[in-house]
Design an enzyme around this catalytic site. Structure first.
Site, PDB file in Angstrom:
ATOM      1  N   GLN A 192       0.820  -1.256  -0.093  1.00 22.24           N
ATOM      2  CA  GLN A 192      -0.183  -0.192   0.138  1.00 22.24           C
ATOM      3  C   GLN A 192       0.967   1.197  -0.047  1.00 22.24           C
ATOM      4  O   GLN A 192       1.761   1.173   0.580  1.00 22.24           O
ATOM      5  CB  GLN A 192      -0.992   0.139   1.222  1.00 22.24           C
ATOM      6  CG  GLN A 192      -2.129   0.754   1.269  1.00 22.24           C
ATOM      7  CD  GLN A 192      -3.050   0.483   2.270  1.00 22.24           C
ATOM      8  OE1 GLN A 192      -2.912  -0.529   2.865  1.00 22.24           O
ATOM      9  NE2 GLN A 192      -3.871   1.616   2.603  1.00 22.24           N
TER      10      GLN A 192
ATOM     11  N   GLN B 172       1.079 -12.009   9.815  1.00 26.79           N
ATOM     12  CA  GLN B 172       1.651 -11.057   9.049  1.00 26.79           C
ATOM     13  C   GLN B 172       0.851  -9.729   9.594  1.00 26.79           C
ATOM     14  O   GLN B 172       1.791  -8.529   9.720  1.00 26.79           O
ATOM     15  CB  GLN B 172       1.691 -11.249   7.831  1.00 26.79           C
ATOM     16  CG  GLN B 172       2.380 -10.187   6.833  1.00 26.79           C
ATOM     17  CD  GLN B 172       1.571  -9.382   5.738  1.00 26.79           C
ATOM     18  OE1 GLN B 172       0.687  -8.950   6.054  1.00 26.79           O
ATOM     19  NE2 GLN B 172       2.149  -9.618   4.621  1.00 26.79           N
TER      20      GLN B 172
ATOM     21  N   SER C  60       4.351  -6.355   2.711  1.00 23.17           N
ATOM     22  CA  SER C  60       3.062  -6.337   3.330  1.00 23.17           C
ATOM     23  C   SER C  60       2.038  -6.925   2.529  1.00 23.17           C
ATOM     24  O   SER C  60       2.012  -8.106   2.006  1.00 23.17           O
ATOM     25  CB  SER C  60       3.020  -4.850   3.809  1.00 23.17           C
ATOM     26  OG  SER C  60       1.624  -4.769   4.618  1.00 23.17           O
ATOM     27  N   LEU C  61       1.100  -6.042   1.945  1.00 28.44           N
ATOM     28  CA  LEU C  61       0.325  -6.378   1.183  1.00 28.44           C
ATOM     29  C   LEU C  61       0.839  -7.290  -0.226  1.00 28.44           C
ATOM     30  O   LEU C  61       0.112  -8.031  -0.709  1.00 28.44           O
ATOM     31  CB  LEU C  61      -0.683  -4.976   0.718  1.00 28.44           C
ATOM     32  CG  LEU C  61      -1.569  -5.173  -0.818  1.00 28.44           C
ATOM     33  CD1 LEU C  61      -2.666  -6.027  -0.657  1.00 28.44           C
ATOM     34  CD2 LEU C  61      -1.766  -3.890  -1.245  1.00 28.44           C
TER      35      LEU C  61
ATOM     36  N   ARG D 135      -8.944  -8.521   3.914  1.00 30.57           N
ATOM     37  CA  ARG D 135      -8.008  -7.857   4.766  1.00 30.57           C
ATOM     38  C   ARG D 135      -8.018  -6.424   4.788  1.00 30.57           C
ATOM     39  O   ARG D 135      -8.198  -5.615   5.795  1.00 30.57           O
ATOM     40  CB  ARG D 135      -6.615  -8.141   3.841  1.00 30.57           C
ATOM     41  CG  ARG D 135      -5.382  -7.499   4.669  1.00 30.57           C
ATOM     42  CD  ARG D 135      -4.135  -7.824   3.989  1.00 30.57           C
ATOM     43  NE  ARG D 135      -2.739  -7.650   4.384  1.00 30.57           N
ATOM     44  CZ  ARG D 135      -2.086  -6.590   4.201  1.00 30.57           C
ATOM     45  NH1 ARG D 135      -2.589  -5.721   3.685  1.00 30.57           N
ATOM     46  NH2 ARG D 135      -0.913  -6.375   5.061  1.00 30.57           N
TER      47      ARG D 135
END
Length: 295
Positions: free
Chosen positions: A9, A247, A88-89, A113
């Site tokens: 992101q 995570q 991350s994402l 998510r």
């Protein structure tokens, strides 16, 4: 060995994916499939929406995921990964690219998510900040001290040597920024984000996401996927799921991930998705690294 990496992101921009949609039959098909799965035309927001529309977590995450995965899959013969990783994402994009998740299931999980994180952000006001030019150990010490005083402050992203993003309550992050500067940080910069990602504040979202991950079918990936939680390569489906569940509240160990990929033979890093943030971080982690976007 080729390592394909996928951003998280923050890499989004209006117009992202439009050229793919217009020039690739496969990309167009996948974008339209995404519109149907999501129940709204995310392509309209991605191609010609406003920055504000695109900044909403529930839009940003599927948009970055779609651009990343579709650009990889639509590149045909150029897409032959020996290993993958995502920030991350981006880990969800990496798992789809490696074949551990189907495109459809990956998108559904990313949307679940995003919605869960949006809700968690609304439950408790929280934020993040980038700390520049301070040793990891110093950042960790200051975070531990603030936690001991009753506020939440954790190291969320180990992006590259000298760049750590911290995450926590607004009060905790404000205190941390003051103390980091006093300890010699060049900058302690609050970020424009909706909440404290990769911190205990995301626990409510983690519970929701765990249920969605448990209900999703995973496959053995065609190449190792280096995961954020431990920076190690994984091919075991159960390990992959467990790491993905952890995570959301754990640190993103990007520096260690890139170092491990290089140690395991990565000679070329190819970033798939909007922007070039990961290429910059990789070159800061290893000055000799060959990192570029999709050609």
């Amino acid at each position: 060995m080729k390592a394909f990496v996928f951003p998280g992101q923050g890499a989004q921009f209006v117009g992202m994916g439009k050229d793919l949609y217009e020039n690739s039959a496969l990309a167009k098909e996948l974008f339209e499939k995404a519109n149907n799965i999501l129940g709204y035309k995310i392509t309209d927001i991605m191609f010609s929406g406003t920055d504000e529309d695109l900044r909403q977590t529930k839009v940003t995450q599927p948009a970055v995921f779609l651009h990343s995965v579709i650009s990889a899959l639509a590149s045909g013969e150029n897409f032959q990964p020996d290993m993958t990783a995502g920030h991350s994402l981006g880990e969800f994009s990496a798992l789809v690219a490696a074949g551990a998740l189907s495109f459809e299931d990956g998108l559904r999980l990313v949307y679940a998510r995003a919605m869960a994180m949006q809700k968690a952000c609304e439950l408790q006001p929280s934020t993040m900040a980038a700390i520049i030019a301070l040793p990891d150990a110093t950042v960790e010490e200051i975070c531990a001290k603030i936690n001991a005083e009753g506020d939440i402050c954790v190291a969320a992203n180990y992006n590259c040597p000298g760049q750590i993003v911290i995450s926590g309550t607004i009060e905790g992050i404000n205190k941390a920024c003051e103390q980091m500067k006093a300890a010699g940080a060049k900058r302690a910069l609050p970020l424009k984000v909706g909440g404290a990602f990769h911190s205990p504040i995301m626990n409510p979202a983690k519970v929701e996401l765990e249920a969605a991950i448990k209900a999703t079918e995973f496959h053995t990936p065609k190449c190792p996927v280096y995961q954020n939680v431990d920076a190690k390569p994984h091919t075991n489906q159960e390990e992959i799921k467990a790491n993905l569940m952890a995570q959301l509240t754990a640190s993103v160990r990007w520096t260690q991930t890139v170092q491990n990929m290089i140690a395991d033979g990565a000679t070329e890093f190819i970033e798939c998705g909007p922007g070039s943030v990961l290429q910059g971080l990789i070159k800061k982690i290893d000055k000799e690294a060959n990192a570029h976007g999709l050609i």
